[in-house]
Structure formats: structure tokens, C-alpha cells
Write a protein that holds these residues in place. Structure first.
Motif, PDB file in Angstrom:
ATOM      1  N   ASP A 146       0.855  -1.357   0.110  1.00 13.87           N
ATOM      2  CA  ASP A 146      -0.013   0.025   0.172  1.00 13.87           C
ATOM      3  C   ASP A 146       0.867   1.364  -0.082  1.00 13.87           C
ATOM      4  O   ASP A 146       0.589   2.268  -0.639  1.00 13.87           O
ATOM      5  N   HIS A 147       1.879   1.253   0.566  1.00 11.84           N
ATOM      6  CA  HIS A 147       2.528   2.373   1.065  1.00 11.84           C
ATOM      7  C   HIS A 147       3.505   2.598  -0.334  1.00 11.84           C
ATOM      8  O   HIS A 147       3.465   3.945  -1.005  1.00 11.84           O
ATOM      9  N   VAL A 148       3.873   1.657  -1.175  1.00 11.86           N
ATOM     10  CA  VAL A 148       4.776   1.764  -2.461  1.00 11.86           C
ATOM     11  C   VAL A 148       3.635   2.150  -3.428  1.00 11.86           C
ATOM     12  O   VAL A 148       4.167   3.087  -4.113  1.00 11.86           O
ATOM     13  N   HIS A 149       2.610   1.575  -3.433  1.00 13.92           N
ATOM     14  CA  HIS A 149       1.402   2.072  -4.194  1.00 13.92           C
ATOM     15  C   HIS A 149       1.244   3.704  -4.416  1.00 13.92           C
ATOM     16  O   HIS A 149       1.341   4.146  -5.311  1.00 13.92           O
ATOM     17  N   TYR A 200       4.186   5.668  -5.401  1.00 17.18           N
ATOM     18  CA  TYR A 200       4.320   5.742  -7.037  1.00 17.18           C
ATOM     19  C   TYR A 200       3.319   6.730  -7.511  1.00 17.18           C
ATOM     20  O   TYR A 200       3.766   7.399  -8.236  1.00 17.18           O
ATOM     21  N   ASN A 201       1.949   6.837  -7.036  1.00 21.04           N
ATOM     22  CA  ASN A 201       1.225   7.634  -7.597  1.00 21.04           C
ATOM     23  C   ASN A 201       1.742   9.127  -7.286  1.00 21.04           C
ATOM     24  O   ASN A 201       1.594  10.087  -7.982  1.00 21.04           O
ATOM     25  N   ILE A 259       5.461  14.374 -11.580  1.00 25.50           N
ATOM     26  CA  ILE A 259       5.666  14.391 -12.983  1.00 25.50           C
ATOM     27  C   ILE A 259       4.633  15.243 -13.894  1.00 25.50           C
ATOM     28  O   ILE A 259       4.949  16.162 -14.616  1.00 25.50           O
ATOM     29  N   PHE A 260       3.364  14.975 -13.627  1.00 22.22           N
ATOM     30  CA  PHE A 260       2.230  15.730 -14.144  1.00 22.22           C
ATOM     31  C   PHE A 260       2.342  17.152 -14.015  1.00 22.22           C
ATOM     32  O   PHE A 260       2.254  17.978 -14.765  1.00 22.22           O
ATOM     33  N   ILE A 261       2.597  17.388 -12.726  1.00 21.24           N
ATOM     34  CA  ILE A 261       2.645  19.085 -12.464  1.00 21.24           C
ATOM     35  C   ILE A 261       3.951  19.527 -12.820  1.00 21.24           C
ATOM     36  O   ILE A 261       3.766  20.720 -13.346  1.00 21.24           O
ATOM     37  N   LEU A 262       5.012  18.762 -13.025  1.00 16.19           N
ATOM     38  CA  LEU A 262       6.120  19.392 -13.672  1.00 16.19           C
ATOM     39  C   LEU A 262       6.054  19.758 -15.154  1.00 16.19           C
ATOM     40  O   LEU A 262       6.315  20.649 -15.714  1.00 16.19           O
ATOM     41  N   SER A 263       5.180  18.823 -15.831  1.00 17.78           N
ATOM     42  CA  SER A 263       4.759  18.956 -17.209  1.00 17.78           C
ATOM     43  C   SER A 263       3.830  20.178 -17.300  1.00 17.78           C
ATOM     44  O   SER A 263       4.206  21.106 -18.076  1.00 17.78           O
ATOM     45  N   ILE A 264       2.701  20.479 -16.419  1.00 25.53           N
ATOM     46  CA  ILE A 264       1.977  21.531 -16.424  1.00 25.53           C
ATOM     47  C   ILE A 264       2.744  22.888 -16.196  1.00 25.53           C
ATOM     48  O   ILE A 264       2.702  23.922 -16.986  1.00 25.53           O
ATOM     49  N   PHE A 286       4.615   5.587 -17.729  1.00 27.54           N
ATOM     50  CA  PHE A 286       4.746   5.044 -16.502  1.00 27.54           C
ATOM     51  C   PHE A 286       3.233   4.619 -16.147  1.00 27.54           C
ATOM     52  O   PHE A 286       3.080   3.459 -15.563  1.00 27.54           O
ATOM     53  N   LYS A 287       2.140   5.386 -16.689  1.00 30.85           N
ATOM     54  CA  LYS A 287       0.716   4.999 -16.096  1.00 30.85           C
ATOM     55  C   LYS A 287      -0.192   5.440 -17.091  1.00 30.85           C
ATOM     56  O   LYS A 287      -0.108   6.743 -17.385  1.00 30.85           O
TER      57      LYS A 287
END
Length: 105
Positions: A45-48, A51-52, A58-63, A84-85
Motif C-alpha cells: 500500500d505504501h509503495v503504491h 508511486y502515484n 511528473i504531471f505537475i512538472l509538465s504543466i 509510466f501509467k
């Protein structure tokens, strides 16, 4: 002597007997303890969620790159994110329309 040995055997037998039936509250408490204290579940659960969180970064860096007029860097980061996802594919039309309007029209 036989009585003493018989009493010792009886005590030993009682030590190894199964406990009496637990109440439903005790069984529920034991079940919850086993479920929440499971190290495998805690790690997965912690790793999941880590990862999110990484992907959201990455999404915020892209924006942020697109807002700073670094469109190709933003598009590259978004492409990496999609590799990645694929759940972020829902935002791909917004990126596509923006890049088409900015570069083609």
C-alpha cells in the motif's frame, strides 16, 4: 505417586488444549489486528501511493513547463508520464489541442 503423575499429566494436557471459543468481539479484534498489522499489505500500500505521488509530481512538472512556455519539455514530460501509467491518458486531449493550436494554428 500415581495421583501426582496423573495430576501433572492433566495440567500438561490443559496447557496444550485449544482455548475456549472467542466471543465475536474478540474474533473481530483479532481479525482487524491481523489485517492491519500485515507487513506485506503495509509495504504494498505504501509503495503504491508513493508511486502515484511520483507520477503526480511528473504531471505537475509538465504543466509547469507549459506555463513557462517550455512546450516541448512539457510534452516530453507528459509522454514519459503516459509511459509510466496510462490513467493520465484522460488529460491527453487537452495537451493535444494545446500543442496543435500553439504550433499549427
Amino acid at each position: 505417586e500415581k495421583d501426582v503423575l496423573a495430576m501433572q499429566r492433566e495440567e500438561e494436557r490443559r496447557e496444550y488444549e485449544m482455548p475456549t471459543r472467542l466471543s465475536s468481539d474478540d474474533r473481530l479484534a483479532n481479525l482487524l489486528l491481523l489485517a492491519f498489522a500485515n507487513p506485506g499489505l503495509l509495504m504494498v500500500d505504501h509503495v503504491h501511493f508513493q508511486y502515484n505521488g511520483f507520477l503526480l509530481g511528473i504531471f505537475i512538472l509538465s504543466i509547469a513547463a507549459i506555463q513557462n512556455n517550455q512546450d516541448l519539455r512539457g510534452a516530453f514530460l507528459f509522454a514519459v508520464l503516459l509511459n509510466f501509467k496510462h490513467i493520465f491518458l484522460y488529460t491527453a486531449p487537452v495537451y493535444g489541442v494545446y500543442l496543435l493550436r500553439h504550433y499549427c494554428f
